[in-house]
Design a protein around this motif. Structure first.
Motif, PDB file in Angstrom:
ATOM      1  N   VAL A 568       0.849  -1.191   0.000  1.00 18.80           N
ATOM      2  CA  VAL A 568       0.000   0.000   0.000  1.00 18.80           C
ATOM      3  C   VAL A 568       0.885   1.242   0.000  1.00 18.80           C
ATOM      4  O   VAL A 568       2.020   1.218   0.502  1.00 18.80           O
ATOM      5  CB  VAL A 568      -0.944   0.035   1.224  1.00 18.80           C
ATOM      6  CG1 VAL A 568      -1.862  -1.179   1.224  1.00 18.80           C
ATOM      7  CG2 VAL A 568      -0.148   0.090   2.527  1.00 18.80           C
ATOM      8  N   GLU A 588      -7.342  -2.383   0.516  1.00 16.55           N
ATOM      9  CA  GLU A 588      -6.668  -3.158  -0.527  1.00 16.55           C
ATOM     10  C   GLU A 588      -6.945  -4.650  -0.355  1.00 16.55           C
ATOM     11  O   GLU A 588      -7.101  -5.384  -1.332  1.00 16.55           O
ATOM     12  CB  GLU A 588      -5.161  -2.894  -0.498  1.00 16.55           C
ATOM     13  CG  GLU A 588      -4.368  -3.620  -1.576  1.00 16.55           C
ATOM     14  CD  GLU A 588      -4.769  -3.227  -2.986  1.00 16.55           C
ATOM     15  OE1 GLU A 588      -4.618  -4.062  -3.902  1.00 16.55           O
ATOM     16  OE2 GLU A 588      -5.247  -2.079  -3.176  1.00 16.55           O
ATOM     17  N   ARG A 591     -10.334  -5.246  -1.691  1.00 16.34           N
ATOM     18  CA  ARG A 591     -10.319  -5.158  -3.157  1.00 16.34           C
ATOM     19  C   ARG A 591      -9.746  -6.423  -3.780  1.00 16.34           C
ATOM     20  O   ARG A 591     -10.223  -6.896  -4.810  1.00 16.34           O
ATOM     21  CB  ARG A 591      -9.485  -3.947  -3.580  1.00 16.34           C
ATOM     22  CG  ARG A 591      -9.362  -3.735  -5.086  1.00 16.34           C
ATOM     23  CD  ARG A 591      -8.539  -2.485  -5.357  1.00 16.34           C
ATOM     24  NE  ARG A 591      -8.331  -2.282  -6.777  1.00 16.34           N
ATOM     25  CZ  ARG A 591      -9.203  -1.720  -7.603  1.00 16.34           C
ATOM     26  NH1 ARG A 591     -10.361  -1.312  -7.133  1.00 16.34           N
ATOM     27  NH2 ARG A 591      -8.924  -1.557  -8.879  1.00 16.34           N
ATOM     28  N   THR A 592      -8.730  -6.984  -3.134  1.00 17.07           N
ATOM     29  CA  THR A 592      -8.050  -8.157  -3.682  1.00 17.07           C
ATOM     30  C   THR A 592      -8.786  -9.456  -3.377  1.00 17.07           C
ATOM     31  O   THR A 592      -8.923 -10.323  -4.248  1.00 17.07           O
ATOM     32  CB  THR A 592      -6.617  -8.242  -3.132  1.00 17.07           C
ATOM     33  OG1 THR A 592      -5.925  -7.026  -3.442  1.00 17.07           O
ATOM     34  CG2 THR A 592      -5.867  -9.417  -3.737  1.00 17.07           C
TER      35      THR A 592
END
Length: 701
Positions: A568, A588, A591-592
């Motif tokens: 990040v 993140e 999102r992943t």
């Protein structure tokens, strides 16, 4: 010679063709595709340059900037043709390369065989020493064991040595001492690579594997770049040579010789850089790139104008990729990469039948020698190119501007003999079957960077390039229900163009572990500053102005107990905001992986710095731009018969050049021919051209 004209050059070596792009400060743009010369890649480069010089009245002295991407590093690993290498490691860690991560990519394949280590066991030697994870010395380095190991490697006549000691990322002193000691015993020509310089991070297997790959490639890349530099100077080209990295940035020859593992995916990275630039110019923030050449097909994701990047990669896995789910098939390289998925499916990919009687396409390739059957150079096994020729998609008289004439009669007989009996289909349907299988393979590569990572390809535009990318792009888009395909100008040499528009870049990393809430922001800040100083020093050494450096700070973070971390950004230039970093990690992670756990403790693993110098505003030469198309002579035929599957059949299809699209919107079927590529537009689609000469293709629906 015009003394005011300065020329930038991009050279990309592929498995089949070498692509060259020259861009002058006077706005001129020249391209050349020439057959690669695997026995000596430099020969193909010089041949191509000399042809361009002769055709366009260019003088070698006018070239002031040259950037190069090469498959030399990749091929050396894939073909096991690197240097004879030894490994020196901590007592007890000799077999790390064998043990790997005890993961296999095909769980239920009982016949799976893992790749052999790049270093044979008798050349993997141990020395007595041990460091703790914090860098403290638990067992001092036994220098006599180092001398004994060095003597054995000297007798074995190794060309290169990898040094990877336990926890050297926290304290490099032992590795440096080992390097000093063996340097006094081994010949000065032996390449020495320390893990603390290549990858100062945790994880013994990845660190060892990366360092071994670097050492394995060192002498090969050094010899190649030395030979190429001399060839260029003999041809009158005296400007500095710059090398493309897998991360999408340029580096000097000296840096490339020291860290050759950074070159493994240099060519594909350049294509993604060019595609991202074109997407931004066209107002597209999210695209998927498709780069199909003669040997492989490469795909990548560009989001918000930036190529997706990774520091986890495996090479030699049939499909080179960075998936966290599929590991163990290749050699791990934990270095910065543009996140490219690469599969062995190109124009020269061989068509064959497996033991079960099923038709397969690739990953083996006919390459440039002997090439497809239709090349008439001795190739006997059917390839994708042979099938495309039978289908009417490519022009036998106009491949590479007509410089490579094809022989349709030869591949017709080969397909009838090798493919038709197995499919029990007539010629056209059999060729279309080969095409369909190849498309299915490439769909897999596109999914590897989209669907498998939580992205819906329908939300993206497909940018297709490479010599064969525009031929298959629409078929792939239709399989994935993607609504739009963009074909940029000069698609067949786009990777070479990308070399010229890339930035100078270096990435530095340092292990810094601990729960985030327990870390001191000042310690993180000072560690970042130290990495920034290293970057500025390196740029100055390479001849760049450090004052123009742009700095980007990052942190590798994970939930406590996780095996892998996510990277990040660390915003700002002062003390880092630990709370903001934690929140960025949660987002993140969601999102992943589509979930997050905000109540679980979060820990830092590494910090990173990416240092970049934009070359766009260089005062030495004008940044190149792709130009609007000129009228291209595609021969006398304005239409030919093309086969679009059993549902449509064989139909008369107009053949145009890109320049004939200006101000028009034309419905398929249509074939657009250019010097370096061919675009096939099936029925049910329409094509137009934007202000930047990009062909935009969409469904009629």
């Amino acid at each position: 010679m015009s003394k005011s004209r300065l020329i930038r050059v991009g050279i990309d070596i592929g498995g089949t063709f070498t692509d060259i792009v020259l861009s002058g400060s006077d706005g001129s743009l020249h391209t050349k595709k020439t057959s690669s010369t695997p026995e000596d890649y430099g020969e193909g480069i010089i041949n191509g340059l000399e042809e361009i010089f002769t055709e366009h009245g260019i003088y070698p002295a006018e070239i002031d900037y040259l950037v190069h991407a090469t498959t030399v590093a990749t091929n050396a690993v894939l073909e096991d043709k690197g240097a004879k290498t030894g490994l020196i490691t901590t007592d007890g860690f000799r077999d790390v390369l064998e043990l790997r991560r005890i993961r296999i990519p095909e769980l239920f394949n009982l016949d799976y065989i893992k790749p052999n280590p790049l270093i044979q066991r008798r050349y993997r030697l141990e020395v007595k020493e041990r460091l703790g994870p914090d860098g403290t010395v638990r067992i001092p380095l036994d220098e006599s064991s180092v001398m004994a190991a060095a003597e054995r490697l000297r007798i074995a006549e190794v060309e290169s040595v990898a040094i990877c000691l336990l926890h050297s990322y926290a304290n490099p002193d032992h590795e440096r001492r080992v390097a000093d000691l063996i340097g006094k015993i081994l010949p000065s020509s032996v390449f020495i690579s320390c893990s603390s310089e290549i990858l100062p991070e945790i994880r013994e297997y990845e660190r060892t594997s990366t360092t071994v790959v670097n050492a394995f490639l060192g002498p090969v890349v050094s010899r190649y770049l030395d030979s190429l530099t001399h060839r260029l100077k003999s041809a009158g080209i005296n400007c500095p040579l710059h090398i493309m990295q897998s991360s999408g940035g340029q580096m000097s020859v000296d840096s490339a010789v020291t860290k050759p593992a950074y070159l493994v995916e240099s060519g594909p990275a350049a294509g993604v850089i060019a595609a991202a630039r074109i997407a931004k110019q066209a107002g597209l923030s999210n695209v998927i790139t498709l780069d199909m050449g003669g040997t492989t097909t490469k795909t990548a994701l560009v989001e918000n104008g930036e190529p997706a990047k990774t520091n986890e990669y495996e090479i030699g896995a049939g499909i080179n990729l960075s998936s966290k789910l599929v590991k163990g098939a290749g050699y791990a390289i934990k270095l910065p990469f543009i996140d490219v998925s690469e599969i062995g499916a190109g124009g020269g990919s061989l068509v064959w039948v497996n033991k079960g009687g099923l038709l397969q396409v690739g990953p083996q390739s006919a390459a440039s020698v002997p090439g497809p059957v239709c090349y008439g150079k001795g190739g006997e096994q059917v390839t994708i190119t042979d099938a495309l020729l039978i289908l009417g998609y490519i022009n036998p008289d106009y491949l590479v501007g007509g410089s490579l004439k094809l022989e349709p009669e030869k591949e017709r007989g080969a397909i009838e003999e090798q493919v038709c009996p197995h499919l029990d289909k007539p010629l056209l349907e059999a060729a279309f079957g080969v095409f369909t299988i190849a498309v299915a393979n490439m769909v897999r590569a596109v999914k590897a960077v989209s669907t498998y990572r939580g992205r819906d390809p329908r939300d993206y535009t497909l940018i297709a390039f490479g010599g064969n990318g525009p031929v298959v792009a629409l078929a792939i888009a239709q399989e994935l229900a993607m609504n739009q395909v963009l074909i940029p100008p000069n698609p067949g040499v786009l990777s070479a163009y990308g070399l010229m528009v890339s930035d100078a870049e270096h990435e530095f990393v340092k292990s810094l572990q601990g729960n985030i809430q327990d870390l001191n922001p000042e310690d993180i800040h000072h560690a970042h500053l130290k990495l920034i100083d290293e970057a500025l020093t390196l740029f100055e050494k390479e001849g760049y102005d450090p004052a123009k450096t742009e700095i980007y700070r990052y942190a590798d973070i994970r939930y406590r107990g996780q095996a892998y971390e996510l990277t990040v950004p660390v915003k700002g230039k002062g003390l880092p905001d630990l709370k903001a970093m934690t929140e960025a990690f949660h987002e993140e992670h969601f999102r992943t992986y589509a979930h997050k756990s905000e109540l679980d403790p979060v820990e830092m693993v590494n910090i990173r710095v990416i240092a970049r110098i934009s070359l766009e505003d260089s005062s030495d030469s004008k940044q190149p731009s792709l130009k609007k198309p000129k009228k291209v002579n595609i021969g006398t035929k304005t239409e030919r018969m093309a086969y679009f599957g059993p549902g449509t059949g064989l139909i008369s299809t107009p053949v145009l050049s890109r320049s004939e699209l200006v101000g028009k919107k034309i419905r398929g079927p249509l074939i657009l021919e250019e010097y370096d590529s061919t675009c096939v537009i099936p029925p049910g689609c329409k094509v137009s051209m934007d202000d930047f000469a990009n062909m935009t293709i969409s469904s009629d629906n």
